[in-house]
Design an enzyme around this catalytic site. Structure first.
Site, mmCIF file in Angstrom:
data_model
loop_
_atom_site.group_PDB
_atom_site.id
_atom_site.type_symbol
_atom_site.label_atom_id
_atom_site.label_comp_id
_atom_site.label_asym_id
_atom_site.label_seq_id
_atom_site.Cartn_x
_atom_site.Cartn_y
_atom_site.Cartn_z
ATOM 1 N N GLU A 129 0.884 -1.176 0.000
ATOM 2 C CA GLU A 129 0.000 0.000 0.000
ATOM 3 C C GLU A 129 0.908 1.208 0.000
ATOM 4 O OE1 GLU A 129 -3.057 -2.423 -0.014
ATOM 5 O OE2 GLU A 129 -3.509 -0.289 0.256
ATOM 6 N N ASP A 172 -6.545 9.675 8.778
ATOM 7 C CA ASP A 172 -5.377 9.052 9.399
ATOM 8 C C ASP A 172 -5.135 9.504 10.827
ATOM 9 O OD1 ASP A 172 -4.185 7.265 7.427
ATOM 10 O OD2 ASP A 172 -4.016 9.077 6.203
ATOM 11 N N TYR A 175 -11.858 -2.323 0.346
ATOM 12 C CA TYR A 175 -10.989 -2.127 1.516
ATOM 13 C C TYR A 175 -11.878 -1.863 2.718
ATOM 14 C CZ TYR A 175 -6.999 -0.159 4.159
ATOM 15 O OH TYR A 175 -6.014 0.101 5.091
#
Lengths: 272, 402
Positions: free
Chosen positions: A47, A58, A172
């Site tokens: 990734e 994040d 994902y």
């Protein structure tokens, strides 16, 4: 590695180990060396994140990784150069890009997708461009021969998960509701969610990737047993870089430590 | 640049919902509540009652003869500085907190720049017995210290954001991260008319009371409509609030004033509409300050409330269509206008509307507005919070005297 290679990877049995790296972290050269070290340590995929100033999906470790890349002078243009070097250093390894929407929008969806393919990426996920707004980006990826990946979460209902799968080369799944980061508790629920998502995707032929919060070989193995075909390890490895990097003159410690950290995540090694 | 129109909640080429999938459940829930709850008579009744007895609506129009004389215009203020808490922010927090309560959310989170929205959120949380957590850039906490104390006095927890430039943009990032974790119990009370759909419409609709009231008051008092409506623009909630009722009046010019910081050519400013380019920030396609590789730039303004590299997408659309125009006023111009209003009218404005005031002081001379025009200006906040900064500059109000 091209999109067909990504699809070929799914023909192999078992769970693919996919470490995460930010382009330029901690330096352009070391990103390439760490990618090679990860493959030597047993990575099946990578990734690859582009550093971004405002990464709202994040947590602290990945934010810090982006800051290290910025400190090394890396932004989008340099990122593409490093990406091409990573692809050259890791032949046969699919590279899934994690890139915030504004970086793609700024360059232009078509131009970005074409450049990503040319640099050797196999697919792309933009975490802040959801299903409804993603049409133009998906068309740009298809046109460029680049795979496209959609993000799903613990609260994504089954019908929406099926719609995500219809437009994705793989889905994902974020195992936790929150931002990226290592968690101490709650992995049993993550496995339940993985199994439920796998059941929804049954028959679609679309593989499931599990990310957010994975940090041990046991978790990788159990993610695979629950139906994930890819396990992404991000914050755990970003923390390894943060702890081991002491400057470019001491790169050997970082390379060896990173390779060992990836090796420790291999489910096969766990069995030994 | 991609010529890409958003699909959800678009304003022309702008708006949309560019937020991570993990926030989709909360944004869909909020949109459903916006459509179902807000139009209901019981909600309207509760909103109107609280707006009267707690927020302090309606606010008056105030003529400003001496300041008007200085500007060469006829200027009338909409006095949102007289609202509870000292700024227009109370309109929005009341509406959203009532909505959150009906959605069963007991915890409010908010971002704040100047602290006005944080204070307003803390106050409404206290009134409704809700928990409040306010994200604020560490740098903003230092320059707006009195507002930090006010939030804490009202029972809110203020979290210092140490990332980036430690200002409003970084506070929004942290609030979005919190919301992603906590959305099942928490409402993100976004303070400006920006963000992913439905926030730009939600906030506009709660702030539109400013323009509705002002338009009615102006007609009752003067029998016609103003030539121009002027407001400062950071995220743009006070401006969209006063513009909205006048969008359908083609004779009324709509003018937004952005922070020109140290000057548009210095790169140290926050003039996103005047100098920005289209991009994706905090959930919307809008005009933003970014470099040519797509990284968001750090803005600059003496006003913490305008120190933001994005802007509400409806403003971007109003600019693109030509219905509104946007200009900038520098820090220095804003400070001069701040001092002028104090000595001319005995009103201490916040640094944010001081930018709108600064524009009116130069507009007749520069030809940006015809001399003698009748201008409605949204005085969106009072300046108590900025006094410490002003004192620290060592300036003298005497220079404002003619």
């Amino acid at each position: 590695m091209s999109l067909p290679a990504l699809r070929a990877a799914f023909d192999r049995p078992g769970v693919a180990l996919s470490p995460f790296l930010v382009l330029g972290d901690p330096t352009p050269r070391l990103t390439v060396e760490l990618a090679a070290a990860a493959v030597a340590g047993g990575a099946d995929m990578l990734e690859i994140g582009f550093p971004y100033s405002d990464p709202v999906a994040d947590g602290p470790e990945v934010q810090a990784a982006a800051q290290r890349a910025f400190a090394a002078g890396v932004s989008t243009r340099a990122g593409f150069r490093i990406l091409a070097e990573v692809a050259a250093a890791c032949p046969g390894i699919p590279l899934n890009l994690l890139v915030y929407g504004n970086l793609v929008h700024r360059i232009g969806y078509r131009e970005f997708a074409a450049a990503a393919t040319a640099a050797g990426a196999s697919s792309l996920l933009a975490p802040d461009i959801p299903l409804e707004e993603g049409g133009p980006l998906r068309r740009a990826c298809r046109r460029a021969g680049l795979g496209h990946v959609e993000l799903a979460g613990p609260l994504t209902p089954p019908d929406r998960l099926r719609r995500l799968a219809e437009v994705s080369d793989f889905v994902y799944l974020a195992g936790f509701q929150g931002v990226t980061g290592v968690r101490r508790r709650g992995f049993a629920e993550v496995l339940d969610r993985t199994g439920a998502a796998r059941a929804v995707l049954e028959g679609t032929g679309v593989p499931l990737c599990l990310g957010f919060g994975i940090s041990t070989a046991g978790q990788v193995a159990s993610a695979g047993a629950a139906g994930a075909r890819i396990a992404v390890i991000g914050s755990h490895l970003a923390r390894v870089i943060r702890r081991l990097y002491r400057g470019p003159e001491d790169a050997a410690t970082l390379r060896a430590g990173f390779r060992a950290a990836v090796r420790d995540l291999n489910p096969e090694d766990e069995a030994c | 640049m991609s010529g890409v129109s958003p699909r959800l909640g678009a304003f022309g080429e702008f708006g949309g919902r560019f937020a991570p999938e993990l926030l989709t459940p909360a944004l869909e829930e909020l949109e459903a509540a916006r459509r179902k709850v807000i139009p209901s008579p019981s909600f309207r009744e509760e909103l109107d009652r609280e707006a009267t007895e707690w927020v302090g609506r309606p606010t008056p129009l105030t003529t400003a003869p001496r300041f008007s004389d200085r500007a060469g215009l006829e200027i009338v203020f909409k006095r949102e500085d007289l609202l509870h808490g000292g700024a227009h922010k109370a309109n929005n927090v009341l509406g959203q907190a009532l909505l959150a309560r009906r959605m069963g959310k007991r915890r409010l989170i908010a971002e704040t720049g100047a602290g006005q929205h944080g204070v307003a959120t803390a106050m409404i949380a206290a009134r409704f017995g809700m928990e409040a957590v306010i994200y604020m850039g560490a740098r903003d906490m230092a320059r707006q210290a009195p507002n930090v104390k006010r939030m804490e006095l009202c029972g809110a927890r203020v979290v210092a954001v140490e990332l980036g430039a430690q200002t409003l943009k970084d506070a929004i990032n942290e609030a979005l991260r919190d919301w992603t974790r906590t959305l099942e119990t928490t409402h993100y009370l976004l303070g400006t008319a920006a963000g992913p759909h439905p926030f730009p419409r939600l906030v506009r609709d709660f702030q539109a009371v400013i323009g509705r009231e002002a338009r009615r008051q102006w007609r009752e008092r003067f029998g016609d409509l103003p030539d121009a409506v002027v407001a400062c623009v950071g995220g743009g909630s006070n401006a969209i609030g006063i513009f909205h009722a006048f969008v359908g009046d083609p004779s009324v010019a709509l003018i937004g004033v952005e922070p020109g910081g140290e000057g548009l050519d210095t790169g140290r400013h926050g003039a996103t509409l005047v100098r920005g380019t289209p991009g994706l920030l905090h959930g919307a396609r809008t005009m933003i300050l970014q470099d040519d590789e797509g990284q968001i730039l750090e803005p600059h303004s003496i006003s913490a409330g305008l120190d933001y590299p994005g802007v509400g997408p409806e403003h971007a659309a109003l600019q693109a269509s030509g219905r509104a125009r946007y200009v900038a006023a520098t820090d220095e111009e804003a400070l001069g206008a701040f001092e002028a209003l104090c000595v001319d009218e005995g009103i201490v404005p916040a640094f944010e509307p001081s930018h709108a005031l600064a524009f009116t002081l130069r507009a007749a001379g520069s030809g940006e507005i015809a001399s003698g025009s009748r201008v409605l200006l949204n005085l969106c906040g009072r300046g108590d919070k900025d006094l410490e900064t002003w004192f620290g500059l060592g300036r003298s109000p005497a220079r404002a005297h003619r």
